[in-house]
Design an enzyme around this catalytic site. Structure first.
Site, PDB file in Angstrom:
ATOM      1  N   ASN A 160      53.299  25.640  48.715  1.00  0.00           N
ATOM      2  CA  ASN A 160      52.853  26.707  49.622  1.00  0.00           C
ATOM      3  C   ASN A 160      51.846  26.254  50.685  1.00  0.00           C
ATOM      4  OD1 ASN A 160      50.810  26.426  47.748  1.00  0.00           O
ATOM      5  ND2 ASN A 160      50.409  28.603  47.551  1.00  0.00           N
ATOM      6  N   GLU A 256      44.667  23.635  39.389  1.00  0.00           N
ATOM      7  CA  GLU A 256      44.558  24.889  40.131  1.00  0.00           C
ATOM      8  C   GLU A 256      45.889  25.602  39.934  1.00  0.00           C
ATOM      9  OE1 GLU A 256      44.227  24.543  44.408  1.00  0.00           O
ATOM     10  OE2 GLU A 256      44.576  26.692  44.596  1.00  0.00           O
ATOM     11  N   CYS A 290      48.249  31.481  45.476  1.00  0.00           N
ATOM     12  CA  CYS A 290      47.661  31.706  44.151  1.00  0.00           C
ATOM     13  C   CYS A 290      46.604  32.800  44.228  1.00  0.00           C
ATOM     14  CB  CYS A 290      47.091  30.403  43.592  1.00  0.00           C
ATOM     15  SG  CYS A 290      45.868  29.643  44.641  1.00  0.00           S
TER      16      CYS A 290
HETATM   17  O1  G3H Z   1      47.862  29.044  46.603  1.00  0.00           O
HETATM   18  C1  G3H Z   1      46.724  28.657  46.339  1.00  0.00           C
HETATM   19  C2  G3H Z   1      45.774  28.395  47.422  1.00  0.00           C
HETATM   20  O2  G3H Z   1      44.682  27.644  46.939  1.00  0.00           O
HETATM   21  C3  G3H Z   1      45.316  29.652  48.105  1.00  0.00           C
HETATM   22  O3  G3H Z   1      44.556  29.339  49.217  1.00  0.00           O
HETATM   23  O4  G3H Z   1      43.330  31.473  49.539  1.00  0.00           O
HETATM   24  O5  G3H Z   1      43.465  29.782  51.353  1.00  0.00           O
HETATM   25  O6  G3H Z   1      45.476  31.099  50.699  1.00  0.00           O
HETATM   26  P1  G3H Z   1      44.182  30.469  50.256  1.00  0.00           P
END
Ligand code: G3H
Length: 483
Positions: A160, A256, A290
């Site tokens: 992603n 993570e 996430c």
């Molecule tokens: O998908 C997991 C990422 O760490 C989310 O990052 O809050 O910048 O979209 P973000």
């Protein structure tokens, strides 16, 4: 540097050379929007071994470099990335179906991340502890505590944020004096390769970062159990994370993983602000984050008004192709879309009301809002990684906290209220890594500590914490002769 020749499949970088695999097999990358993309190489186990041992060798010299010298490589990398911004953004867009403007932002955010990491690395310092401070200690002893690299970091990034979440592992590892073996998610590997091309152009020493491509199901276990891997830093699904953690045995891991971030909306909340944050936090990049808001827990008294407000704001979401900068685009795969559809169907069967959405065209799922969701529905607990938000109505704050904490996940939570004292109190009780007061759940700014608890992760990232997590303390005790 050797030129990267791309015909049908991108090459991988092994010890300073861009190569095709001796397996003579390539892996196709299926674009969510049907765009044409090259493939990547299916590396063999012996090529993977060469990547790890090459990194092990390169790390020794790198660890001897000063922080300032290591920082120079990172500054140059950030510059090269920005020069390649359009090419990389277009690749992200085609490969993982992210809107072009968001893809561009990802590249700029990554360059910023790398530059800040270089700066932060230069500010790292150790400490000196006096032996005489302990009652039975000795005034003649001093402990010098410094941070040393762990060795070879295996960085495994998700689809992603194929550039940002890869660099968020590689840059802190490098400034800390480590070498890296980088294994991007297969969908995301093209963007990851271009990012490494930028690093190579910046003057990457041979072997310091080796790029490994191939199916996780074929080479994943071989990599994570390789005896010369000293730390594993993984972002991805919780099931895979747990499996990595078990197989890694004594090798330290930073994980993570998934989330089920609640937005808790109390009766005194600014509903307009809460609704705006729920819509952008829940639906941007089709909820494939996430940290997306993945459930709303709202007090009964305000539920009707909140749901109506969210529904209104959903009208401004752009749905369609990544090329058109849509917020909601086709999901990464048909398997992912089927999973989301299954969760929606299960909720409807059990009595949830569809306020908006529940329409699918191929892998494009229209933003869906479900009201009247109850705790016997899968959508109350499972992570869709898609554009669907369930609303659970609660009697009071205690019920909201209890449902929030019943989740197996513990990444972030949002609390919307005007009562700061209450927000802080609720925040203390929530089993999550971060609490956002009157704001959507999100990772950035990237120098904030970032962590999940329970099934959401292990270890802490965020620039400074990331450097600390990928280095270890080394204690040198000086025993002074009494003069
Ligand atoms: O998908 C997991 C990422 O760490 C989310 O990052 O809050 O910048 O979209 P973000």
């Amino acid at each position: 540097m050797n030129k990267v020749e791309v015909i049908n499949a991108y090459p991988f970088l092994l010890n300073g050379e861009w190569k095709d695999s001796t397996s003579e097999r390539t892996i196709e990358i299926e674009s969510p929007s049907g765009a044409e993309t090259p493939g990547v190489q299916a590396m063999t186990e012996s090529e993977v071994n060469a990547a790890v041992t090459g990194a092990k060798d390169a790390q020794k010299n790198w660890a001897r470099k000063s922080f300032a010298e290591r920082a120079q490589l990172l500054y140059a990398w950030a510059d090269e990335l920005l020069l390649m911004k359009d090419e990389i953004a277009e690749t992200i867009m085609k490969e993982v179906g992210k809107g072009f403007a968001s893809a561009e932002k990802e590249v700029v955010r990554t360059a910023d991340f790398i530059t800040y990491t270089a700066e932060e690395g230069k500010r790292l310092h150790g400490e000196l502890i006096n032996g005489g401070s302990f009652n039975s200690g000795s005034a003649n002893k001093f402990a010098l505590v410094n941070r040393n690299p762990v060795g070879v970091v295996l960085a495994i990034s998700p689809f992603n944020y194929p550039v940002n979440l890869a660099a968020a592992k590689i840059a802190p590892a490098l400034i800390g004096g480590n070498a890296v073996v980088f294994k991007p998610a297969t969908q995301g590997a093209l963007s990851g390769t271009l990012m490494i091309k930028a690093l190579d152009m910046a003057g990457l020493p041979s072997g310091l970062v080796n790029l490994v491509t191939g199916k996780g199901s074929e080479i994943g276990d071989h990599l994570i159990t390789h005896p010369q891997i000293d730390l594993i830093n993984f972002t991805g699904g919780s099931e895979t994370g747990k499996s990595i953690s078990q197989k890694a045995a004594m090798v330290p891991v930073i994980l993570e993983l998934g989330g089920k971030d609640p937005a808790i909306v109390l009766e005194d909340a600014d509903l307009d602000k809460a609704a705006a944050d729920i819509v952008s936090g829940g639906y941007s990049y089709s909820g494939q984050r996430c940290t997306a808001i993945k459930r709303v827990l709202v007090q009964d008294e305000k539920a009707d008004a909140l749901v109506a407000n969210i529904k209104d704001k959903m009208d401004s979401l752009k749905i369609g192709a990544p090329e058109d900068n849509a917020d909601v685009t086709p999901l990464i795969s048909s398997k992912a879309a089927d999973y989301v559809t299954g969760l929606i169907d299960n909720a409807i069967e059990k009595g949830a009301n569809v306020v908006s959405g529940n329409h699918r065209e191929g892998n494009l799922i229209y933003p869906t809002l479900l009201d009247g969701v109850t705790t016997d529905m899968k959508i109350a607990w499972e992570e869709p990684f898609g554009p669907v938000i369930p609303v659970l109505r609660v009697k009071n704050v205690d019920e909201a906290i209890s449902i929030a904490n019943e989740s197996e996940y513990g990444l972030q939570a949002s609390i919307f209220t005007k009562n700061m004292e209450q927000a802080i109190q609720i925040g203390h009780e929530l089993e999550v890594g971060s609490v956002q007061v009157n704001g959507k759940t999100e990772r950035g700014p990237d120098h904030f500590p970032f962590l999940g608890v329970k099934s959401s992760g292990v270890g802490v990232q965020g620039i400074r914490k990331g450097i600390e997590s990928m280095t270890r303390e080394k204690v040198t005790v000086l025993n002074m002769t009494q003069g």
